[in-house]
Design a protein around this motif. Structure first.
Motif, PDB file in Angstrom:
ATOM      1  N   SER A  43       0.882  -1.135   0.081  1.00 22.73           N
ATOM      2  CA  SER A  43      -0.019   0.045   0.088  1.00 22.73           C
ATOM      3  C   SER A  43       0.843   1.255   0.003  1.00 22.73           C
ATOM      4  O   SER A  43       1.960   1.304   0.356  1.00 22.73           O
ATOM      5  CB  SER A  43      -0.886  -0.107   1.370  1.00 22.73           C
ATOM      6  OG  SER A  43      -0.145   0.315   2.346  1.00 22.73           O
ATOM      7  N   VAL A  44       0.287   2.300  -0.222  1.00 18.99           N
ATOM      8  CA  VAL A  44       0.937   3.607  -0.132  1.00 18.99           C
ATOM      9  C   VAL A  44      -0.127   4.682   0.236  1.00 18.99           C
ATOM     10  O   VAL A  44      -1.286   4.501   0.268  1.00 18.99           O
ATOM     11  CB  VAL A  44       1.441   4.217  -1.762  1.00 18.99           C
ATOM     12  CG1 VAL A  44       2.478   3.511  -2.094  1.00 18.99           C
ATOM     13  CG2 VAL A  44       0.292   4.312  -2.563  1.00 18.99           C
ATOM     14  N   SER A 148      -0.199  -0.981   9.411  1.00 19.97           N
ATOM     15  CA  SER A 148      -0.818  -0.835   8.088  1.00 19.97           C
ATOM     16  C   SER A 148      -2.110  -0.311   8.107  1.00 19.97           C
ATOM     17  O   SER A 148      -3.005  -0.453   8.585  1.00 19.97           O
ATOM     18  CB  SER A 148      -0.890  -2.026   7.269  1.00 19.97           C
ATOM     19  OG  SER A 148      -1.521  -1.710   5.977  1.00 19.97           O
ATOM     20  N   PRO A 149      -2.293   0.949   7.432  1.00 21.07           N
ATOM     21  CA  PRO A 149      -3.624   1.939   7.336  1.00 21.07           C
ATOM     22  C   PRO A 149      -4.508   1.060   6.661  1.00 21.07           C
ATOM     23  O   PRO A 149      -5.867   1.651   6.703  1.00 21.07           O
ATOM     24  CB  PRO A 149      -3.167   3.001   6.771  1.00 21.07           C
ATOM     25  CG  PRO A 149      -1.746   2.770   5.913  1.00 21.07           C
ATOM     26  CD  PRO A 149      -1.117   1.687   6.517  1.00 21.07           C
ATOM     27  N   VAL A 150      -4.313   0.233   5.693  1.00 22.73           N
ATOM     28  CA  VAL A 150      -5.265  -0.625   5.016  1.00 22.73           C
ATOM     29  C   VAL A 150      -6.302  -1.327   5.837  1.00 22.73           C
ATOM     30  O   VAL A 150      -7.606  -1.489   5.667  1.00 22.73           O
ATOM     31  CB  VAL A 150      -4.543  -1.605   4.119  1.00 22.73           C
ATOM     32  CG1 VAL A 150      -5.663  -2.210   3.212  1.00 22.73           C
ATOM     33  CG2 VAL A 150      -3.655  -0.760   3.086  1.00 22.73           C
ATOM     34  N   LEU A 316      -8.553   2.451  -4.225  1.00 20.57           N
ATOM     35  CA  LEU A 316      -8.324   3.656  -3.401  1.00 20.57           C
ATOM     36  C   LEU A 316      -9.463   3.856  -2.389  1.00 20.57           C
ATOM     37  O   LEU A 316     -10.310   3.735  -2.639  1.00 20.57           O
ATOM     38  CB  LEU A 316      -8.169   4.952  -4.389  1.00 20.57           C
ATOM     39  CG  LEU A 316      -8.095   6.274  -3.710  1.00 20.57           C
ATOM     40  CD1 LEU A 316      -6.532   6.259  -3.201  1.00 20.57           C
ATOM     41  CD2 LEU A 316      -8.326   7.304  -4.562  1.00 20.57           C
ATOM     42  N   ILE A 317      -8.895   4.359  -1.070  1.00 26.58           N
ATOM     43  CA  ILE A 317      -9.586   4.501  -0.037  1.00 26.58           C
ATOM     44  C   ILE A 317      -9.506   5.853   0.426  1.00 26.58           C
ATOM     45  O   ILE A 317      -8.273   6.430   0.826  1.00 26.58           O
ATOM     46  CB  ILE A 317      -9.368   3.638   1.195  1.00 26.58           C
ATOM     47  CG1 ILE A 317      -9.547   2.098   0.858  1.00 26.58           C
ATOM     48  CG2 ILE A 317     -10.588   3.802   2.140  1.00 26.58           C
ATOM     49  CD1 ILE A 317      -9.150   1.147   1.819  1.00 26.58           C
ATOM     50  N   ILE A 318     -10.683   6.702   0.496  1.00 30.08           N
ATOM     51  CA  ILE A 318     -10.388   8.000   0.894  1.00 30.08           C
ATOM     52  C   ILE A 318     -10.933   8.108   2.323  1.00 30.08           C
ATOM     53  O   ILE A 318     -12.173   7.761   2.454  1.00 30.08           O
ATOM     54  CB  ILE A 318     -11.214   9.121  -0.082  1.00 30.08           C
ATOM     55  CG1 ILE A 318     -10.606   9.014  -1.493  1.00 30.08           C
ATOM     56  CG2 ILE A 318     -11.023  10.542   0.461  1.00 30.08           C
ATOM     57  CD1 ILE A 318     -11.163   9.682  -2.498  1.00 30.08           C
ATOM     58  N   TYR A 352      -4.039   3.727  -0.967  1.00 31.40           N
ATOM     59  CA  TYR A 352      -4.110   2.764  -2.241  1.00 31.40           C
ATOM     60  C   TYR A 352      -3.423   1.339  -1.851  1.00 31.40           C
ATOM     61  O   TYR A 352      -2.407   1.340  -1.271  1.00 31.40           O
ATOM     62  CB  TYR A 352      -3.331   3.616  -3.199  1.00 31.40           C
ATOM     63  CG  TYR A 352      -3.719   2.802  -4.589  1.00 31.40           C
ATOM     64  CD1 TYR A 352      -4.713   3.405  -5.481  1.00 31.40           C
ATOM     65  CD2 TYR A 352      -3.123   1.648  -4.913  1.00 31.40           C
ATOM     66  CE1 TYR A 352      -5.067   2.703  -6.604  1.00 31.40           C
ATOM     67  CE2 TYR A 352      -3.483   1.127  -6.213  1.00 31.40           C
ATOM     68  CZ  TYR A 352      -4.514   1.679  -6.813  1.00 31.40           C
ATOM     69  OH  TYR A 352      -4.980   0.995  -8.053  1.00 31.40           O
ATOM     70  N   SER A 353      -4.170   0.320  -1.947  1.00 36.20           N
ATOM     71  CA  SER A 353      -3.628  -0.896  -1.685  1.00 36.20           C
ATOM     72  C   SER A 353      -3.709  -1.636  -3.092  1.00 36.20           C
ATOM     73  O   SER A 353      -4.319  -1.270  -4.068  1.00 36.20           O
ATOM     74  CB  SER A 353      -4.540  -1.513  -0.642  1.00 36.20           C
ATOM     75  OG  SER A 353      -5.867  -1.626  -1.096  1.00 36.20           O
TER      76      SER A 353
END
Length: 354
Positions: A43-44, A148-150, A316-318, A352-353
């Motif tokens: 992810s980023v 991990s933020p995911v 993509l996660i917002i 983004y994963s």
């Protein structure tokens, strides 16, 4: 003429045998590829954060928890994970780059000054269908949240996660006791010391699981301390309905009368296939002056409420987020640069994963 025919038959038989042998080898290779799979994921993430009730300048006023504390437009981390899964064995190499990754491996490097980017590095061996042995460095089994933020609903993290362990290096054995019960036992270095053991001190770890609810435990003298640290932690959650989930975390940490304790609820509601809302309500308190909240006063406490939206577009996660931290003592400043017991802040994160 007869001799020639016999020779041809022999040649054809040898060719057929070689062809069958080659086919068998290729079939074995194909089966091997099916049981051994190399995968790349990661992810980023980046974000924008601003204080509402405090200045946004070089004073760097921010909540006292880890990650997502930089002002303005800021970077999270790039996370690259390579894993290789065999029939019985495999490995995970988890690399992190950027401020969030640096904070995650804060106790490294110890052996060199080259900069450590290893978040996890471990190998596993499935001794049987119910027993797995893992050796190396792996993220902690304590707590509701992860690095991990995911995998987190909220982008900023809780106080309990921030001051509990991030990672362990050692060996652990996972046992599937039944369809409902699981058990993990481990022998570990001091928490967060990822590269090696500097002083011969070890920590015992254990986890008992039942239907997605986990009771976690660590005990051992940590590097730099003279008395053993004990921490017990509960992590779990329940599907209240098809659209409503309630996560729960509670923890207690003590080293010779100094430590912390707290509890948090994580209600999460799915409004559509692409949008969900989640709230984290956390109470966190110190025994003695642990130093997590930053008041400099013994037995300080904080109540932190975080409301997060999660909107998904493909991978993509917002995540827009509003957070309010309220402390028992003055730990922040307000817009007039006066001491304050509260801080309101806002951020929007992009994760983004792949």
């Amino acid at each position: 003429m007869k001799k020639i025919n016999v020779a041809n038959i022999v040649k054809k038989s040898i060719f057929l045998a070689l062809a069958l042998a080659s086919a068998n080898i290729f079939a074995q290779d194909a089966d091997s590829l099916k049981t051994k799979k190399l995968s790349i994921s990661g992810s980023v993430d980046a974000y924008y954060r601003a204080n509402i009730t405090a200045p946004n300048n070089e004073m760097m006023v921010a909540p006292g928890s880890s990650f997502a504390n930089l002002p303005g437009f800021a970077l999270g981390m790039a996370n690259l994970v390579a894993s290789y899964d065999g029939e019985k064995t495999g490995f995970v190499a988890d690399l992190v780059f950027g401020p969030r990754g640096t904070d995650a491996v804060f106790a490294s490097p110890m052996y060199s000054n080259t900069g450590d980017i290893i978040n996890q590095l471990y190998m596993y061996w499935n001794l049987s269908e119910s027993v797995t042995l893992t050796f190396g460095n792996f993220n902690t089994f304590l707590g509701y949240e992860v690095i991990s933020p995911v995998a987190n609903f909220n982008y900023s993290t809780s106080y309990m996660f921030s001051y509990g362990p991030f990672s362990h290096t050692g060996v652990k054995a996972d046992f599937a006791l039944s369809d409902d019960f699981s058990l993990m036992l481990g022998v570990l270095n001091s928490t967060d010391l990822t590269e090696f053991n500097p002083d011969g001190k070890y920590t015992l770890g254990a986890q008992l699981g039942y239907k997605g609810q986990f009771l976690n435990f660590i005990y051992g003298t940590q590097t730099g301390l003279y008395e053993p640290t004990m921490q017990i932690d509960y992590t779990g959650g329940f599907d209240v309905s098809d659209t409503f989930f309630l996560g729960i975390n509670a923890t207690y940490n003590d080293t010779d009368g100094v430590g912390f304790y707290g509890a948090a609820l994580y209600p999460q509601y799915t409004l559509s296939d692409s949008f969900a809302l989640g709230l984290r309500g956390e109470y966190f308190a110190e025994n003695g002056d642990f130093g997590a909240i930053g008041t400099g006063v013994e037995d300080s406490s904080v109540m932190a409420v975080t409301l997060t939206g999660s909107y998904t577009v493909e991978d993509l996660i917002i995540k827009p987020e509003v957070r309010l931290d309220s402390t028992s003592e003055e730990a922040f400043i307000d817009n007039d640069l006066m001491p304050s017991k509260s801080l309101a802040s806002f951020l929007i994160a992009f994760v983004y994963s792949f």
